[in-house]
Design a protein around this motif. Structure first.
Motif, PDB file in Angstrom:
ATOM      1  N   GLU A  83       0.814  -1.215   0.000  1.00  0.00           N
ATOM      2  CA  GLU A  83       0.000   0.000   0.000  1.00  0.00           C
ATOM      3  C   GLU A  83       0.848   1.266   0.000  1.00  0.00           C
ATOM      4  O   GLU A  83       0.494   2.262  -0.640  1.00  0.00           O
ATOM      5  CB  GLU A  83      -0.911   0.013   1.236  1.00  0.00           C
ATOM      6  N   ARG A  84       1.984   1.222   0.688  1.00  0.00           N
ATOM      7  CA  ARG A  84       2.803   2.424   0.866  1.00  0.00           C
ATOM      8  C   ARG A  84       4.027   2.455  -0.039  1.00  0.00           C
ATOM      9  O   ARG A  84       4.830   3.389   0.033  1.00  0.00           O
ATOM     10  CB  ARG A  84       3.232   2.539   2.327  1.00  0.00           C
ATOM     11  N   GLY A  85       4.168   1.445  -0.862  1.00  0.00           N
ATOM     12  CA  GLY A  85       5.290   1.425  -1.790  1.00  0.00           C
ATOM     13  C   GLY A  85       6.640   1.260  -1.112  1.00  0.00           C
ATOM     14  O   GLY A  85       7.659   1.764  -1.595  1.00  0.00           O
ATOM     15  N   ILE A  86       6.670   0.528  -0.006  1.00  0.00           N
ATOM     16  CA  ILE A  86       7.920   0.305   0.725  1.00  0.00           C
ATOM     17  C   ILE A  86       8.696  -0.827   0.057  1.00  0.00           C
ATOM     18  O   ILE A  86       8.151  -1.897  -0.210  1.00  0.00           O
ATOM     19  CB  ILE A  86       7.639  -0.057   2.193  1.00  0.00           C
ATOM     20  N   SER A  87       9.961  -0.585  -0.216  1.00  0.00           N
ATOM     21  CA  SER A  87      10.831  -1.623  -0.778  1.00  0.00           C
ATOM     22  C   SER A  87      12.221  -1.457  -0.181  1.00  0.00           C
ATOM     23  O   SER A  87      12.429  -0.646   0.717  1.00  0.00           O
ATOM     24  CB  SER A  87      10.878  -1.501  -2.309  1.00  0.00           C
ATOM     25  N   ASN A  88      13.178  -2.248  -0.696  1.00  0.00           N
ATOM     26  CA  ASN A  88      14.537  -2.177  -0.152  1.00  0.00           C
ATOM     27  C   ASN A  88      14.974  -0.731   0.010  1.00  0.00           C
ATOM     28  O   ASN A  88      14.781   0.097  -0.873  1.00  0.00           O
ATOM     29  CB  ASN A  88      15.518  -2.873  -1.082  1.00  0.00           C
ATOM     30  N   GLY A  89      15.590  -0.440   1.130  1.00  0.00           N
ATOM     31  CA  GLY A  89      16.053   0.913   1.387  1.00  0.00           C
ATOM     32  C   GLY A  89      16.720   0.998   2.731  1.00  0.00           C
ATOM     33  O   GLY A  89      17.079  -0.016   3.330  1.00  0.00           O
ATOM     34  N   LYS A  90      16.842   2.214   3.234  1.00  0.00           N
ATOM     35  CA  LYS A  90      17.567   2.381   4.490  1.00  0.00           C
ATOM     36  C   LYS A  90      16.724   2.042   5.707  1.00  0.00           C
ATOM     37  O   LYS A  90      17.249   1.914   6.815  1.00  0.00           O
ATOM     38  CB  LYS A  90      18.117   3.795   4.615  1.00  0.00           C
ATOM     39  N   THR A  91      15.416   1.832   5.528  1.00  0.00           N
ATOM     40  CA  THR A  91      14.572   1.474   6.662  1.00  0.00           C
ATOM     41  C   THR A  91      13.242   0.914   6.182  1.00  0.00           C
ATOM     42  O   THR A  91      12.840   1.116   5.033  1.00  0.00           O
ATOM     43  CB  THR A  91      14.322   2.704   7.571  1.00  0.00           C
ATOM     44  N   ARG A  92      12.584   0.141   7.053  1.00  0.00           N
ATOM     45  CA  ARG A  92      11.178  -0.290   6.936  1.00  0.00           C
ATOM     46  C   ARG A  92      10.913  -1.503   6.057  1.00  0.00           C
ATOM     47  O   ARG A  92       9.885  -2.154   6.212  1.00  0.00           O
ATOM     48  CB  ARG A  92      10.271   0.858   6.460  1.00  0.00           C
ATOM     49  N   TYR A  93      11.783  -1.858   5.096  1.00  0.00           N
ATOM     50  CA  TYR A  93      11.488  -3.005   4.229  1.00  0.00           C
ATOM     51  C   TYR A  93      11.756  -4.309   4.971  1.00  0.00           C
ATOM     52  O   TYR A  93      12.816  -4.508   5.553  1.00  0.00           O
ATOM     53  CB  TYR A  93      12.320  -2.951   2.957  1.00  0.00           C
ATOM     54  N   SER A  94      10.802  -5.250   4.920  1.00  0.00           N
ATOM     55  CA  SER A  94      10.840  -6.448   5.764  1.00  0.00           C
ATOM     56  C   SER A  94      11.585  -7.639   5.170  1.00  0.00           C
ATOM     57  O   SER A  94      11.806  -8.629   5.869  1.00  0.00           O
ATOM     58  CB  SER A  94       9.404  -6.894   6.083  1.00  0.00           C
ATOM     59  N   GLY A  95      11.953  -7.568   3.901  1.00  0.00           N
ATOM     60  CA  GLY A  95      12.630  -8.704   3.277  1.00  0.00           C
ATOM     61  C   GLY A  95      11.677  -9.571   2.482  1.00  0.00           C
ATOM     62  O   GLY A  95      10.463  -9.382   2.484  1.00  0.00           O
ATOM     63  N   GLU A  96      12.226 -10.562   1.801  1.00  0.00           N
ATOM     64  CA  GLU A  96      11.423 -11.407   0.921  1.00  0.00           C
ATOM     65  C   GLU A  96      10.519 -12.356   1.700  1.00  0.00           C
ATOM     66  O   GLU A  96       9.419 -12.686   1.261  1.00  0.00           O
ATOM     67  CB  GLU A  96      12.333 -12.208  -0.009  1.00  0.00           C
ATOM     68  N   TYR A  97      10.987 -12.833   2.834  1.00  0.00           N
ATOM     69  CA  TYR A  97      10.224 -13.781   3.654  1.00  0.00           C
ATOM     70  C   TYR A  97      10.778 -13.725   5.073  1.00  0.00           C
ATOM     71  O   TYR A  97      11.891 -13.203   5.291  1.00  0.00           O
ATOM     72  CB  TYR A  97      10.314 -15.202   3.077  1.00  0.00           C
TER      73      TYR A  97
END
Length: 302
Positions: A168-182
């Motif tokens: 929903e928020r367009g979060i992806s790999n970056g310096k914070t907040r992205y949870s990983g593939e699994y």
């Protein structure tokens, strides 16, 4: 000695090695390696025959590595008190050593700390990708691990729900907040979870140090383990931090959520200090002074 410097992985290991050489009652081992092969140290204080243990973890986030210095201050105070046959907060350190093991992971995210303190090196195999994730060559506010995953969203606790938020928020790999593939896709989190699973029978509780806000999280959604709220109130009294409920993105995929959900045992996230991350190193001793009594007392609350 007061540890008030920002420590990268190499400086941390140098200091741990010196402490281990001078104190036989402390052992240093490793729970695993980071994405780029840096050993993740585990400090053990306590007799190997002790039937109960607790775990202290810091620096999931590279921007919060002031907590590594906080834990080093605790380790040195423990060792010095042990050598003097001293009591701290009416706790006999020889008794504590015999009856409780304290496991300490002072820096779970060494690769992220390396980025933040020393920048990204030319020989990094994903250098261009990481700079793109960061949208800058200034890594002073980097929090994620070496490949842009937020370690404290990578645990198997409400992971799929958080994936919906990411979409929903367009979060992806970056310096914070992205949870990983699994869940546990990151070697740092996988190593810590495997260590916890292996020691689950003896492990009574977990303290995870983050910054900032001077709050204590002690629930996993609506799950409150036995003794969780009672011990949380003791922690609040000892530290002056307030009991709070994690909300928004902070309520998904963290170590506290996973440990409570998986084992139904108490776990606490402490949001230490105040201000904006990364907190200035000048707050190190102020934070430690607020946590010191708790860190000596926590093992005997079980």
């Amino acid at each position: 000695m007061e540890f008030t410097r920002e420590l990268d992985h190499s400086k941390l290991m140098e200091r741990l090695n010196v402490l281990q050489e001078n104190h036989r009652e402390m052992s240093v081992s490793y729970i695993g390696e980071s994405v780029f092969g840096r050993a993740i140290p585990l400090v053990t204080l306590g007799d190997k025959t002790a039937q109960k243990s607790v775990l202290y973890v810091s620096t999931h986030h590279a921007s919060e590595n002031i907590c590594t210095s906080v834990l080093l201050n605790f380790i040195e105070d423990y060792l010095n008190a042990f050598d003097r046959f001293a009591q701290i907060y009416q706790i006999n350190l020889r008794y504590l050593f015999k009856m409780r093991k304290i496991y300490i992971v002072p820096m779970l995210n060494p690769d992220g700390v390396e980025y933040r303190l020393n920048g990204i090196k030319e020989d990094n195999p994903i250098k261009d990708r990481i700079i793109a994730y960061n949208a800058s060559q200034d890594f002073s506010t980097w929090s994620a691990n070496g490949r842009g995953v937020d370690l404290n969203h990578n645990y198997n606790a409400y992971f799929e729900e958080y994936k919906e938020i990411e979409r929903e928020r367009g979060i992806s790999n970056g310096k914070t907040r992205y949870s990983g593939e699994y869940p546990e896709s990151e070697p740092e989190v996988s190593a810590l979870c495997n260590f916890i699973r292996y020691n689950a029978d003896e492990l009574e509780g977990v303290l995870t140090l983050h910054t900032q806000g001077e709050e204590i999280y002690f629930k996993s959604k609506e799950i409150t383990p036995d003794k969780g709220e009672h011990i949380g109130k003791i922690i609040s009294r000892l530290t002056g931090y307030k009991l709070s409920r994690a909300e928004g993105e902070s309520a998904y995929g963290g170590l506290t959520d996973w440990f409570i959900k998986e084992f139904n045992k108490p776990s606490f996230t402490l949001e230490c200090g105040s201000g904006e991350n990364p907190l200035p190193v000048s707050q190190t001793m102020e934070i430690y002074s607020r946590l010191k009594e708790l860190m000596f007392t926590f093992p005997i609350l079980f």
